[in-house]
Design a protein around this motif. Structure first.
Motif, PDB file in Angstrom:
ATOM      1  N   ALA A  32    -117.466 -17.431  66.635  1.00 46.40           N
ATOM      2  CA  ALA A  32    -116.767 -17.131  67.888  1.00 46.40           C
ATOM      3  C   ALA A  32    -115.432 -16.457  67.617  1.00 46.40           C
ATOM      4  O   ALA A  32    -114.388 -16.917  68.042  1.00 46.40           O
ATOM      5  N   ALA A  33    -115.495 -15.352  66.861  1.00 43.05           N
ATOM      6  CA  ALA A  33    -114.242 -14.713  66.467  1.00 43.05           C
ATOM      7  C   ALA A  33    -113.498 -14.131  67.664  1.00 43.05           C
ATOM      8  O   ALA A  33    -112.288 -14.067  67.673  1.00 43.05           O
ATOM      9  N   ARG A  34    -114.245 -13.720  68.679  1.00 49.68           N
ATOM     10  CA  ARG A  34    -113.578 -13.165  69.876  1.00 49.68           C
ATOM     11  C   ARG A  34    -113.909 -14.060  71.055  1.00 49.68           C
ATOM     12  O   ARG A  34    -115.083 -14.354  71.321  1.00 49.68           O
ATOM     13  N   ILE A  35    -112.858 -14.478  71.750  1.00 50.08           N
ATOM     14  CA  ILE A  35    -113.009 -15.438  72.846  1.00 50.08           C
ATOM     15  C   ILE A  35    -112.359 -14.851  74.088  1.00 50.08           C
ATOM     16  O   ILE A  35    -111.262 -14.275  74.004  1.00 50.08           O
ATOM     17  N   VAL A  36    -113.018 -15.021  75.229  1.00 53.58           N
ATOM     18  CA  VAL A  36    -112.390 -14.581  76.479  1.00 53.58           C
ATOM     19  C   VAL A  36    -112.345 -15.741  77.471  1.00 53.58           C
ATOM     20  O   VAL A  36    -113.336 -16.436  77.678  1.00 53.58           O
ATOM     21  N   ASP A  37    -111.141 -15.946  78.035  1.00 50.57           N
ATOM     22  CA  ASP A  37    -110.898 -16.997  79.035  1.00 50.57           C
ATOM     23  C   ASP A  37    -110.836 -16.310  80.408  1.00 50.57           C
ATOM     24  O   ASP A  37    -109.950 -15.476  80.636  1.00 50.57           O
ATOM     25  N   VAL A  38    -111.750 -16.677  81.275  1.00 49.04           N
ATOM     26  CA  VAL A  38    -111.840 -15.997  82.575  1.00 49.04           C
ATOM     27  C   VAL A  38    -111.137 -16.837  83.648  1.00 49.04           C
ATOM     28  O   VAL A  38    -111.472 -18.001  83.844  1.00 49.04           O
ATOM     29  N   GLY A  39    -110.174 -16.215  84.355  1.00 48.16           N
ATOM     30  CA  GLY A  39    -109.383 -16.935  85.361  1.00 48.16           C
ATOM     31  C   GLY A  39    -108.363 -17.807  84.659  1.00 48.16           C
ATOM     32  O   GLY A  39    -108.344 -19.023  84.792  1.00 48.16           O
ATOM     33  N   THR A  40    -107.476 -17.159  83.929  1.00 49.11           N
ATOM     34  CA  THR A  40    -106.617 -17.899  82.982  1.00 49.11           C
ATOM     35  C   THR A  40    -105.463 -18.655  83.651  1.00 49.11           C
ATOM     36  O   THR A  40    -104.912 -19.586  83.081  1.00 49.11           O
ATOM     37  N   GLY A  41    -105.066 -18.249  84.861  1.00 45.10           N
ATOM     38  CA  GLY A  41    -103.973 -18.947  85.556  1.00 45.10           C
ATOM     39  C   GLY A  41    -102.701 -18.963  84.725  1.00 45.10           C
ATOM     40  O   GLY A  41    -102.197 -17.909  84.318  1.00 45.10           O
ATOM     41  N   SER A  42    -102.213 -20.150  84.397  1.00 49.71           N
ATOM     42  CA  SER A  42    -100.990 -20.293  83.583  1.00 49.71           C
ATOM     43  C   SER A  42    -101.220 -19.882  82.135  1.00 49.71           C
ATOM     44  O   SER A  42    -100.277 -19.874  81.341  1.00 49.71           O
ATOM     45  N   GLY A  43    -102.477 -19.603  81.787  1.00 49.45           N
ATOM     46  CA  GLY A  43    -102.813 -19.266  80.397  1.00 49.45           C
ATOM     47  C   GLY A  43    -103.138 -20.489  79.565  1.00 49.45           C
ATOM     48  O   GLY A  43    -103.349 -20.391  78.349  1.00 49.45           O
ATOM     49  N   ALA A  44    -103.223 -21.650  80.214  1.00 50.39           N
ATOM     50  CA  ALA A  44    -103.343 -22.916  79.488  1.00 50.39           C
ATOM     51  C   ALA A  44    -104.468 -22.909  78.447  1.00 50.39           C
ATOM     52  O   ALA A  44    -104.239 -23.248  77.274  1.00 50.39           O
ATOM     53  N   ILE A  45    -105.673 -22.523  78.873  1.00 53.62           N
ATOM     54  CA  ILE A  45    -106.824 -22.604  77.960  1.00 53.62           C
ATOM     55  C   ILE A  45    -106.666 -21.595  76.816  1.00 53.62           C
ATOM     56  O   ILE A  45    -106.774 -21.956  75.638  1.00 53.62           O
ATOM     57  N   ALA A  46    -106.401 -20.340  77.181  1.00 53.42           N
ATOM     58  CA  ALA A  46    -106.317 -19.288  76.148  1.00 53.42           C
ATOM     59  C   ALA A  46    -105.197 -19.589  75.154  1.00 53.42           C
ATOM     60  O   ALA A  46    -105.361 -19.405  73.938  1.00 53.42           O
ATOM     61  N   ILE A  47    -104.075 -20.078  75.657  1.00 52.64           N
ATOM     62  CA  ILE A  47    -102.919 -20.318  74.781  1.00 52.64           C
ATOM     63  C   ILE A  47    -103.180 -21.526  73.869  1.00 52.64           C
ATOM     64  O   ILE A  47    -102.885 -21.494  72.677  1.00 52.64           O
ATOM     65  N   ALA A  48    -103.785 -22.578  74.426  1.00 49.05           N
ATOM     66  CA  ALA A  48    -104.115 -23.746  73.589  1.00 49.05           C
ATOM     67  C   ALA A  48    -105.097 -23.323  72.492  1.00 49.05           C
ATOM     68  O   ALA A  48    -104.977 -23.741  71.330  1.00 49.05           O
ATOM     69  N   LEU A  49    -106.072 -22.469  72.854  1.00 46.75           N
ATOM     70  CA  LEU A  49    -107.041 -22.014  71.844  1.00 46.75           C
ATOM     71  C   LEU A  49    -106.370 -21.121  70.803  1.00 46.75           C
ATOM     72  O   LEU A  49    -106.626 -21.261  69.601  1.00 46.75           O
ATOM     73  N   ALA A  50    -105.503 -20.236  71.254  1.00 50.63           N
ATOM     74  CA  ALA A  50    -104.812 -19.346  70.298  1.00 50.63           C
ATOM     75  C   ALA A  50    -103.962 -20.168  69.333  1.00 50.63           C
ATOM     76  O   ALA A  50    -103.851 -19.840  68.150  1.00 50.63           O
ATOM     77  N   HIS A  51    -103.398 -21.249  69.847  1.00 50.02           N
ATOM     78  CA  HIS A  51    -102.557 -22.110  69.003  1.00 50.02           C
ATOM     79  C   HIS A  51    -103.383 -22.808  67.915  1.00 50.02           C
ATOM     80  O   HIS A  51    -102.925 -22.950  66.783  1.00 50.02           O
ATOM     81  N   HIS A  52    -104.619 -23.228  68.290  1.00 45.18           N
ATOM     82  CA  HIS A  52    -105.427 -24.014  67.353  1.00 45.18           C
ATOM     83  C   HIS A  52    -106.414 -23.183  66.540  1.00 45.18           C
ATOM     84  O   HIS A  52    -106.895 -23.647  65.514  1.00 45.18           O
TER      85      HIS A  52
END
Ligand SMILES: C[S@@+](CC[C@H](N)C(=O)[O-])C[C@H]1O[C@@H](n2cnc3c(N)ncnc32)[C@H](O)[C@@H]1O
Length: 282
Positions: free
Chosen positions: A114-134
């Motif tokens: 899963a080298a490339r991930i897309v978060d759909v409807g990111t809002g505050s960015g919570a999901i994408a940012i938590a994933l980018a962090h980990h």
């Protein structure tokens, strides 16, 4: 008036509001936010004088809370997956149950391509940012229909020191020509019919575009699932947060659009909360 007295007065006022059980905690939280101090200060210096502009501002925050405004919008802060996020009324307040989605994504991404991930409807960015962090070796993209939400999300990415590509547009439209190992989304899923029964906090303060998705709450899943099928790699996964009682309907949509190996993951209360499915057979 002493600080301690101001706190007790505020708590007493909030006891007359929509959440009497949280009155003392909310009054204290607002006081600490406005003074920039911590609980130790409150205990040690509680008999100091409290007045002037700070007292006036404190009273106005307490009135906002009394009217039902979520404490997170008043303070502008929330923690999600151990990280700090700024929130404004342009974004949904990230919920603790959405942390299950992030947890599932981390497990899948670490064990697959899963080298490339897309978060759909990111809002505050919570999901994408938590994933980018980990998931530091994965590349994160996030979309949202709301420019205002994306501005908050960009700010949150910067604040957390992570890199996410934020794109404005409808669902996976902005990345229709790309391919991903994981599509993840906590989309709007509240049925229109539930609008009157929502709490004041949610109904009157959170953005309705982040909440509602047609009569049964399934409208966004119906559009997103076939789009995800088109952008996913053959071994890719889709991970979706679902609302109460939606597991069977969303599973049927996933299988109907050709996804395999649908798994239902429960939250801490044992309620089905996340659906995981694969684009190909193995
Ligand atoms: C339930 S909120 C989730 C926000 C965030 N991902 C979270 O979990 O806290 C849904 C988000 O989807 C966005 N949204 C709604 N319809 C959309 C669409 N058609 N395309 C892209 N984003 C959409 C809303 O603006 C909102 O930010």
């Amino acid at each position: 008036m002493q600080i301690r007295e101001a706190l007790e007065l505020a708590a007493a006022r909030l006891r007359g509001g929509p959440h009497p059980d949280r009155a003392r905690r909310d009054a204290e939280w607002l006081l600490l936010q406005i003074t920039g101090k911590n609980r130790a200060w409150l205990v040690a210096q509680g008999d100091e004088e409290f007045g002037g502009c700070t007292a006036v501002r404190y009273a106005s925050l307490v009135e906002r809370r009394l009217a039902g405004e979520p404490i997170q919008y008043i303070t502008g802060e929330v923690e999600f997956y151990g990280l700090p996020f700024r929130v404004t009324p342009d974004v949904l307040i990230p919920r603790p149950e959405t942390e299950h989605l992030v947890e599932a994504a981390i497990a899948i991404a670490r064990g697959s391509e899963a080298a490339r991930i897309v978060d759909v409807g990111t809002g505050s960015g919570a999901i994408a940012i938590a994933l980018a962090h980990h998931l530091t070796s994965h590349r994160l993209t996030a979309t949202d229909l709301s420019e205002a939400a994306l501005a908050v999300a960009r700010d949150n990415a910067q604040r957390n020191g992570v890199s996410v590509r934020f794109l404005h547009g409808d669902l996976l439209g902005p990345v229709a020509d790309e391919s991903f190992g994981l599509v993840i989304s906590n989309p709007p899923y509240v049925p229109e019919i539930d609008r009157p029964s929502l709490s004041v906090e949610v109904r009157d303060y959170e953005p309705s575009t982040a909440l509602f998705a047609g009569p049964e709450g399934l409208d966004v899943y119906r559009r997103l699932i076939p789009q995800a099928f088109r952008v996913l790699n053959p071994r890719g996964h889709i991970l979706l947060e679902i609302g109460y009682g939606q597991a069977d309907a969303v599973r049927a949509l996933l299988e109907g659009y050709g996804f395999f190996s649908v798994r239902v993951l429960p939250d801490l209360q044992g309620i089905p909360r996340v659906l995981d499915a694969m684009r190909g057979k193995d």
